[in-house]
Design a protein around this motif. Structure first.
Motif, PDB file in Angstrom:
ATOM      1  N   LEU A 194       8.221  -0.771  -3.774  1.00 14.07           N
ATOM      2  CA  LEU A 194       7.272   0.264  -3.334  1.00 14.07           C
ATOM      3  C   LEU A 194       8.015   1.539  -2.927  1.00 14.07           C
ATOM      4  O   LEU A 194       7.618   2.651  -3.295  1.00 14.07           O
ATOM      5  CB  LEU A 194       6.441  -0.256  -2.160  1.00 14.07           C
ATOM      6  CG  LEU A 194       5.415   0.717  -1.588  1.00 14.07           C
ATOM      7  CD1 LEU A 194       4.267   0.937  -2.565  1.00 14.07           C
ATOM      8  CD2 LEU A 194       4.874   0.224  -0.254  1.00 14.07           C
ATOM      9  N   LYS A 243       1.825   5.676   0.963  1.00 14.99           N
ATOM     10  CA  LYS A 243       1.804   4.989  -0.330  1.00 14.99           C
ATOM     11  C   LYS A 243       1.412   3.517  -0.165  1.00 14.99           C
ATOM     12  O   LYS A 243       0.773   2.934  -1.039  1.00 14.99           O
ATOM     13  CB  LYS A 243       3.174   5.088  -1.020  1.00 14.99           C
ATOM     14  CG  LYS A 243       3.562   6.512  -1.407  1.00 14.99           C
ATOM     15  CD  LYS A 243       2.589   7.109  -2.411  1.00 14.99           C
ATOM     16  CE  LYS A 243       3.076   8.442  -2.944  1.00 14.99           C
ATOM     17  NZ  LYS A 243       2.064   9.114  -3.778  1.00 14.99           N
ATOM     18  N   TYR A 244       1.799   2.921   0.938  1.00 20.62           N
ATOM     19  CA  TYR A 244       1.439   1.522   1.216  1.00 20.62           C
ATOM     20  C   TYR A 244      -0.083   1.378   1.303  1.00 20.62           C
ATOM     21  O   TYR A 244      -0.660   0.412   0.810  1.00 20.62           O
ATOM     22  CB  TYR A 244       2.092   1.083   2.528  1.00 20.62           C
ATOM     23  CG  TYR A 244       1.772  -0.330   2.963  1.00 20.62           C
ATOM     24  CD1 TYR A 244       2.459  -1.423   2.440  1.00 20.62           C
ATOM     25  CD2 TYR A 244       0.776  -0.590   3.912  1.00 20.62           C
ATOM     26  CE1 TYR A 244       2.173  -2.723   2.841  1.00 20.62           C
ATOM     27  CE2 TYR A 244       0.481  -1.880   4.320  1.00 20.62           C
ATOM     28  CZ  TYR A 244       1.184  -2.942   3.782  1.00 20.62           C
ATOM     29  OH  TYR A 244       0.896  -4.222   4.183  1.00 20.62           O
ATOM     30  N   LYS A 245      -0.725   2.371   1.928  1.00 12.92           N
ATOM     31  CA  LYS A 245      -2.187   2.315   2.107  1.00 12.92           C
ATOM     32  C   LYS A 245      -2.932   2.643   0.818  1.00 12.92           C
ATOM     33  O   LYS A 245      -4.095   2.303   0.671  1.00 12.92           O
ATOM     34  CB  LYS A 245      -2.613   3.294   3.213  1.00 12.92           C
ATOM     35  CG  LYS A 245      -2.263   2.789   4.603  1.00 12.92           C
ATOM     36  CD  LYS A 245      -2.576   3.824   5.651  1.00 12.92           C
ATOM     37  CE  LYS A 245      -2.134   3.346   7.029  1.00 12.92           C
ATOM     38  NZ  LYS A 245      -2.109   4.437   8.001  1.00 12.92           N
ATOM     39  N   SER A 246      -2.258   3.326  -0.113  1.00 14.27           N
ATOM     40  CA  SER A 246      -2.881   3.688  -1.389  1.00 14.27           C
ATOM     41  C   SER A 246      -2.745   2.515  -2.364  1.00 14.27           C
ATOM     42  O   SER A 246      -1.733   2.347  -3.030  1.00 14.27           O
ATOM     43  CB  SER A 246      -2.188   4.936  -1.949  1.00 14.27           C
ATOM     44  OG  SER A 246      -2.663   5.223  -3.233  1.00 14.27           O
ATOM     45  N   LYS A 247      -3.792   1.696  -2.414  1.00 15.64           N
ATOM     46  CA  LYS A 247      -3.713   0.412  -3.147  1.00 15.64           C
ATOM     47  C   LYS A 247      -3.456   0.579  -4.646  1.00 15.64           C
ATOM     48  O   LYS A 247      -2.938  -0.313  -5.298  1.00 15.64           O
ATOM     49  CB  LYS A 247      -4.994  -0.418  -2.952  1.00 15.64           C
ATOM     50  CG  LYS A 247      -5.329  -0.733  -1.507  1.00 15.64           C
ATOM     51  CD  LYS A 247      -4.244  -1.530  -0.819  1.00 15.64           C
ATOM     52  CE  LYS A 247      -4.637  -1.872   0.603  1.00 15.64           C
ATOM     53  NZ  LYS A 247      -3.520  -2.257   1.447  1.00 15.64           N
ATOM     54  N   ASN A 248      -3.853   1.722  -5.205  1.00 11.36           N
ATOM     55  CA  ASN A 248      -3.656   1.936  -6.639  1.00 11.36           C
ATOM     56  C   ASN A 248      -2.239   2.356  -6.977  1.00 11.36           C
ATOM     57  O   ASN A 248      -1.828   2.296  -8.134  1.00 11.36           O
ATOM     58  CB  ASN A 248      -4.636   3.005  -7.165  1.00 11.36           C
ATOM     59  CG  ASN A 248      -6.067   2.508  -7.122  1.00 11.36           C
ATOM     60  OD1 ASN A 248      -6.309   1.316  -7.249  1.00 11.36           O
ATOM     61  ND2 ASN A 248      -7.011   3.414  -6.908  1.00 11.36           N
ATOM     62  N   ALA A 306       0.704  -0.718  -7.851  1.00 12.83           N
ATOM     63  CA  ALA A 306      -0.183  -1.849  -7.561  1.00 12.83           C
ATOM     64  C   ALA A 306       0.508  -3.201  -7.722  1.00 12.83           C
ATOM     65  O   ALA A 306       0.087  -4.195  -7.132  1.00 12.83           O
ATOM     66  CB  ALA A 306      -1.416  -1.777  -8.450  1.00 12.83           C
ATOM     67  N   SER A 364       3.021  -6.171  -4.014  1.00 12.60           N
ATOM     68  CA  SER A 364       1.991  -6.822  -3.207  1.00 12.60           C
ATOM     69  C   SER A 364       2.067  -6.436  -1.729  1.00 12.60           C
ATOM     70  O   SER A 364       3.023  -6.741  -1.037  1.00 12.60           O
ATOM     71  CB  SER A 364       2.123  -8.342  -3.334  1.00 12.60           C
ATOM     72  OG  SER A 364       1.300  -8.984  -2.383  1.00 12.60           O
ATOM     73  N   ARG A 365       1.012  -5.755  -1.274  1.00  9.72           N
ATOM     74  CA  ARG A 365       0.926  -5.399   0.158  1.00  9.72           C
ATOM     75  C   ARG A 365       0.783  -6.656   1.008  1.00  9.72           C
ATOM     76  O   ARG A 365       1.304  -6.725   2.117  1.00  9.72           O
ATOM     77  CB  ARG A 365      -0.265  -4.479   0.411  1.00  9.72           C
ATOM     78  CG  ARG A 365      -0.029  -2.983   0.174  1.00  9.72           C
ATOM     79  CD  ARG A 365       0.434  -2.637  -1.195  1.00  9.72           C
ATOM     80  NE  ARG A 365       0.365  -1.185  -1.431  1.00  9.72           N
ATOM     81  CZ  ARG A 365       0.704  -0.618  -2.561  1.00  9.72           C
ATOM     82  NH1 ARG A 365       1.146  -1.353  -3.581  1.00  9.72           N
ATOM     83  NH2 ARG A 365       0.642   0.691  -2.713  1.00  9.72           N
ATOM     84  N   GLU A 366       0.093  -7.648   0.452  1.00  5.97           N
ATOM     85  CA  GLU A 366      -0.122  -8.903   1.202  1.00  5.97           C
ATOM     86  C   GLU A 366       1.215  -9.595   1.466  1.00  5.97           C
ATOM     87  O   GLU A 366       1.463 -10.100   2.568  1.00  5.97           O
ATOM     88  CB  GLU A 366      -1.062  -9.810   0.394  1.00  5.97           C
ATOM     89  CG  GLU A 366      -1.561 -11.038   1.145  1.00  5.97           C
ATOM     90  CD  GLU A 366      -0.684 -12.264   0.943  1.00  5.97           C
ATOM     91  OE1 GLU A 366      -0.636 -13.099   1.865  1.00  5.97           O
ATOM     92  OE2 GLU A 366      -0.037 -12.368  -0.112  1.00  5.97           O
ATOM     93  N   SER A 422       3.193  -7.578   4.098  1.00  4.90           N
ATOM     94  CA  SER A 422       2.621  -7.819   5.427  1.00  4.90           C
ATOM     95  C   SER A 422       2.990  -9.213   5.939  1.00  4.90           C
ATOM     96  O   SER A 422       3.367  -9.396   7.103  1.00  4.90           O
ATOM     97  CB  SER A 422       1.098  -7.662   5.333  1.00  4.90           C
ATOM     98  OG  SER A 422       0.495  -8.069   6.529  1.00  4.90           O
TER      99      SER A 422
END
Length: 201
Positions: free
Chosen positions: A125, A149-154, A157, A160-162, A165
């Motif tokens: 990312l 950029k982390y909050k911008s899911k697109n 993509a 993986s934010r999950e 986290s």
């Protein structure tokens, strides 16, 4: 910690299974970030070992993307790599369902394994953010840029934010701490990686 494969042998093994410059750069980036974290977290004498785990973590991804972390043990054992490194490599896929439908169940135990789990997707990312900048560098980036950029899911993509986290939670860290430290690690190692990549392409 067992005796481990030399850095040169690990580098050759990574190259054997990774032709794509993007994958090679990712391996070198995670290696450098892992070494930085080892020194920062008080494991300085094991920095080379942490780095080798980072270098080899995606050994099977290019050839076997649908069996990521499932083919790795076979490839690593063939090369005489120790079971401790194999466990660390496989554990970075913990809880992820790969293309063939299997959910990976080897849990990160040592702090080193938890760091690998947390930084793997995050380095992707951060690098994706860096190459969108005029400088194409992490050196003039700040925490705010990463959070945006982390909050911008697109955006990026595939990172993986999950997982990022979950990685922070496994370490018991706030996301901001993980972001700040990983960015510092990448800034500190960017020049070294650039030099090494000149030999890879």
């Amino acid at each position: 910690m067992s005796e481990h494969i030399s850095r040169q042998d690990a580098l050759e093994l990574m190259r054997k299974y990774n032709d794509d410059p993007f994958h090679r750069q990712h391996a070198l980036t995670v290696e450098a970030v892992m070494k930085w974290f080892a020194r920062e977290l008080g494991y300085g004498e094991d920095a080379g070992y942490w780095g080798i785990v980072g270098l080899l973590h995606d050994i099977d991804f290019e050839l076997y993307p649908d069996e990521h972390c499932l083919k790795a043990p076979e490839l690593l054992r063939e090369a005489g790599v120790g079971e401790d490194i194999i466990h660390a490599v496989v554990s970075h896929g913990y809880g992820i369902t790969v293309g063939c439908g299997k959910t990976l169940d080897v849990e990160p135990e040592h702090e080193m394994e938890k760091v690998l789990f947390a930084v793997d997707e995050l380095t992707g990312l951060i690098w994706a953010t860096a190459i969108m900048r005029p400088s194409r560098s992490t050196k003039d980036m700040d925490l705010k840029s990463i959070k945006k950029k982390y909050k911008s899911k697109n955006f990026a993509a595939g990172c993986s934010r999950e997982v990022i986290s979950r990685g922070a939670k496994q370490l018991g860290w706030e996301l901001s701490k993980l972001f700040t430290m990983t960015l510092e690690a990448m800034q500190a190692s960017e020049d070294i990686i650039e030099e090494e990549m000149a030999d890879e392409i």
